[in-house]
Design a protein around this motif. Structure first.
Motif, short mmCIF file in Angstrom:
data_model
loop_
_atom_site.label_atom_id
_atom_site.label_comp_id
_atom_site.label_asym_id
_atom_site.label_seq_id
_atom_site.Cartn_x
_atom_site.Cartn_y
_atom_site.Cartn_z
N TYR A 159 0.74 -0.98 0.09
CA TYR A 159 -0.17 -0.03 -0.03
C TYR A 159 0.78 1.30 0.21
O TYR A 159 1.97 1.17 0.33
CB TYR A 159 -0.90 0.03 1.20
N LEU A 160 0.10 2.34 -0.41
CA LEU A 160 1.06 3.58 -0.37
C LEU A 160 0.82 4.17 1.24
O LEU A 160 -0.13 3.39 1.69
CB LEU A 160 0.56 4.59 -1.47
N SER A 161 1.08 5.26 1.37
CA SER A 161 0.91 5.73 2.82
C SER A 161 -0.65 5.98 3.21
O SER A 161 -1.52 6.39 2.30
CB SER A 161 1.37 7.22 2.85
N PRO A 162 -0.93 5.70 4.34
CA PRO A 162 -2.26 6.16 4.69
C PRO A 162 -2.47 7.69 5.01
O PRO A 162 -1.46 8.49 4.77
CB PRO A 162 -2.43 5.45 6.28
N ILE A 163 -3.82 8.31 5.22
CA ILE A 163 -3.67 9.50 5.66
C ILE A 163 -4.40 9.89 7.09
O ILE A 163 -4.91 8.58 7.37
CB ILE A 163 -4.47 10.27 4.56
#
Length: 498
Positions: A259-263
């Protein structure tokens, strides 16, 4: 005539030229007729041709261009700008010339590191830290600062801080910054470093998980968040940014996804997840707020604003109510084919309900011959507003009504009007060996900073010319302390912007 722009101090990637503006003020001197100029220096660094712009009230800007053929070395001396009343520059003005000192380093990828410049750090007014993928929850890559190219000084360099997976647009984990530190995941661990010199501070090792792995982090309010693990051993983790102590470990489901970064927004953290695709919302205290199934794609980051949480999964842009996960609306992208089950980027939130995205990972297929389309979703009216076909492999940057989108075919950076998608201007990398864009660009009030497979460039937004370059590709980030990071699998370079 007094030079007001100060000493020319630049870094230039070998085999590239840059533009340099010198501003001078005339005092008790009025040029006879039209003011022309030519430039020279003892090292032959600058080209003779000079463009003169009258700014009014006796102020002039002299635009110089460096030669791209200079060998890698450090050059110091003076540039003499001859002031003339004719275009061939044979008739001198009453003030015949001005002199500007310069200190220019032409750097190649084989050059020795010129030495650290560890100046004191201080926060820039009105600038937030680089908290998630592309800096902020809207993923715009925008930092509201004016950058003087003569202040862009190489600060320090260290070895690669991570190498975390095989996502099409995240072969390394983009770092995030907070309070004089930066955080990067890789090699099955999360590590904190100090911005001042790149020294490591603490690490958290995930090898205790059944399927140890890490994804890019996000940071908010002194806490670092990261999704880690795979299959039945997948978690959203949170750490105290100061000492790395674990604050939260909330179970998720997944397969073998990256996954890419959470927010993080208003006391909640949102991430891509799920065994067959979806989005999680967790309270920052660890409780699961919701899980919503989506199409089976990974390698994306949610976007968020006060109105909604946005998930672009290739087949659709879906809007969620932030606390409950209730679907507010969904706009289908009928041009999408799910070839690789990865998005490889994020939606970008613009103005007036516009959200922008492309099926970035599809741009890598068949040498780019399949392609994709940069798309505007009108979230107020609920439809796709426009599409621009191309090969958009990385998330564009956005500022003040303009999208800055790297396109692999035709190979160029495109500045496009957000309202219509119209091409405003474009920039083509100068070297024949430059064949791709390494990662998403970042944008300031006056510069677009982009990275190809060979070099990193700073491009002036008014002239569309390169004003600074460095011979390395990388993921880009700008911290609250005014440090530009160029992050690749070969190393990490920190550049002072002030």
């Amino acid at each position: 005539m007094t030079v007001q722009s100060g000493t020319i101090a630049r870094v230039i990637a070998k085999d590239t030229g840059i533009q340099i503006d010198v501003t001078a003020q005339a005092a008790n001197f009025t040029p006879a007729g039209t003011l022309f100029a030519s430039a020279s220096d003892s090292a032959g660094l600058v080209q003779p041709a000079v463009t003169v712009t009258a700014n009014g009230a006796g102020s002039y800007t002299f635009t110089l261009t460096t030669l791209a053929s200079q060998p890698a070395s450090r050059y110091t001396g003076n540039v003499t700008i001859k002031l003339c009343s004719d275009a061939p520059c044979t008739v001198a003005q009453a003030v015949p010339s001005i002199t500007v000192p310069y200190d220019v380093t032409v750097q190649s990828n084989l050059s020795a590191w010129p030495g650290d410049k560890l100046t004191a750090l201080s926060a820039l007014s009105g600038v937030a830290d680089w908290a998630t993928f592309q800096g902020n929850n809207a993923h715009t890559g925008y930092v509201p600062i004016e950058v003087n190219a003569d202040k862009m000084v190489l600060r320090w360099k260290r070895g690669a801080v991570n190498n975390s997976g095989s996502n099409f647009s995240a072969t390394i984990s983009p770092l995030v910054t907070s309070n004089g530190r930066f955080f990067a995941s890789g090699d099955k661990k999360l590590t904190a470093y100090q911005e001042s010199d790149g020294a490591p501070l603490w690490s958290y090792d995930t090898t205790g998980l059944t399927y140890a792995s890490v994804n890019p982090p996000a940071v908010d309010g002194g806490v670092v968040y990261m999704a880690a693990g795979q299959q039945q051993s997948t978690y959203m983790l949170a750490f105290n940014a100061a000492d790395g102590s674990l604050r939260m470990k909330s179970a998720m489901t997944s397969q073998w996804d990256n996954y890419l970064s959470p927010i993080v927004q208003n006391g909640a953290v949102y991430t891509n997840g799920g065994s067959y695709g979806g989005i999680y919302g967790f309270a920052t205290t660890g409780e699961q707020l919701f899980f919503s199934s989506l199409s089976q794609t990974s390698g994306w980051s949610p976007a968020g604003d006060a109105r909604a949480i946005y998930a672009y999964t290739g087949d659709a842009l879906t809007l969620f109510e932030p606390k409950t996960g209730t679907v507010l609306s969904s706009i289908k992208d009928t041009g999408f084919s799910n070839y690789v089950y990865q998005v490889g980027g994020s939606a970008v939130i613009g103005a007036n309900g516009g959200v922008y995205a492309a099926a970035y990972a599809n741009g890598y297929l068949n040498g780019g011959n399949i392609g994709n389309a940069l798309t505007r979703f009108d979230t107020l009216k609920g439809f796709v507003d426009w599409r621009v076909p191309g090969v958009y492999r990385v998330t564009p940057a956005y500022a003040d009504g303009v999208l800055y989108a790297p396109n692999a075919n035709p190979y160029r950076i495109e500045a496009r009007a957000e309202a219509t998608g119209a091409l405003l201007w474009s920039w083509i990398p100068p070297l024949s060996g430059e064949t791709s864009f390494f990662a998403s660009p970042v944008v300031t009030k006056n510069l677009l900073i982009t990275s190809t497979n060979l070099n990193t460039y700073a491009i002036d937004l008014k002239s569309h010319k390169v004003v600074w370059s460095y011979p390395a590709p990388g993921y880009l980030a700008i911290s609250q302390n005014g440090i530009l990071y160029i992050q690749s699998t070969d190393g990490l370079v920190a550049v002072n912007l002030k």
